[in-house]
Design an enzyme around this catalytic site. Structure first.
Site, PDB file in Angstrom:
ATOM      1  N   LYS A  13      -3.668  -6.817   5.050  1.00 52.44           N
ATOM      2  CA  LYS A  13      -4.522  -7.532   6.005  1.00 52.44           C
ATOM      3  C   LYS A  13      -6.000  -7.395   5.655  1.00 52.44           C
ATOM      4  CE  LYS A  13      -3.098  -5.442   9.703  1.00 52.44           C
ATOM      5  NZ  LYS A  13      -2.125  -4.499   9.148  1.00 52.44           N
ATOM      6  N   ARG A  88      -2.656  -5.199  18.888  1.00 58.99           N
ATOM      7  CA  ARG A  88      -1.478  -4.454  18.428  1.00 58.99           C
ATOM      8  C   ARG A  88      -0.421  -4.314  19.517  1.00 58.99           C
ATOM      9  NH1 ARG A  88      -3.492   0.222  14.248  1.00 58.99           N
ATOM     10  NH2 ARG A  88      -4.662  -1.187  12.925  1.00 58.99           N
ATOM     11  N   ARG A 127      -3.300   4.224  -1.265  1.00 62.95           N
ATOM     12  CA  ARG A 127      -4.642   4.132  -0.689  1.00 62.95           C
ATOM     13  C   ARG A 127      -5.143   5.514  -0.270  1.00 62.95           C
ATOM     14  NH1 ARG A 127      -5.597   0.856   4.841  1.00 62.95           N
ATOM     15  NH2 ARG A 127      -4.680   2.747   5.715  1.00 62.95           N
TER      16      ARG A 127
END
Length: 191
Positions: A13, A88, A127
């Protein structure tokens, strides 16, 4: 053009939102970045948020809506935005819809970035290693993905009723995913 990106953590995203922002000249509104900035600045709000984010839980809806409203009122968001990381939950989606109506805006396109939990987990662990992110542990990743499936994934149907959801296969390369997004945005602009 007002764009929302939905998808599990690790679906790309943020990466795609940055590309859309650069290509189309609209700001990338990343709620996660806004929250991390508050934590890094060690503000009173940041100190309140740190334990919530470190545990993988969600920040209050009222606070998030106010942060987003304030950001949308800035001049660079007048022609559109790319929203990433919010809503969310069902309550957040309703609050976002209300807030957008209050300021006279609609969501033009909702992209659902679709990827498997395995791919998301691998990307998030990578990440964490590259960016030294303490909040991307295997336990927190598993909790975030479970929370996504339980609370966020059902929002796709909420937005599908307005007819503006576009599913994107996000397991592919960044460029392949962005190409599919560009095609969808060109079609949306014609409507």
């Amino acid at each position: 053009m007002n764009i929302l990106l939905l998808g599990p953590q690790g679906s790309g995203k943020g990466t795609q939102a940055k590309r859309i922002s650069e290509e189309y000249g609209v700001p990338h509104i990343a709620t996660g970045d806004m929250l991390r900035t508050a934590i890094e600045a060690d503000t009173p709000l940041g100190r309140q948020l740190k334990p919530i984010l470190d545990s993988g839980r969600l920040v209050s809806d009222e606070l998030m809506i106010q942060l987003i409203r304030n950001r949308l009122e800035e001049t660079d968001a007048a022609e559109g935005f790319v929203l990433d990381g919010f809503p969310r939950t069902w309550a957040q989606a309703q609050a976002l819809d209300r807030m957008l109506r209050e300021i006279g805006r609609d969501m033009d396109v909702v992209f659902e970035l679709q990827t498997s939990d395995d791919v998301s987990t691998q990307r998030l662990l990578k990440r964490a290693e590259e960016e030294s992110r303490a909040d991307d542990t295997p336990e927190v990743i598993a909790e975030r993905l479970a929370t996504y499936h339980r609370e966020t994934e059902p929002l796709v149907e909420h937005y599908r009723t307005s007819g503006n959801v576009v599913g994107i296969h996000a397991d592919r390369s960044i460029n392949e995913v962005f190409s599919e997004i560009q095609d969808a945005l060109e079609q949306a602009a014609v409507r």
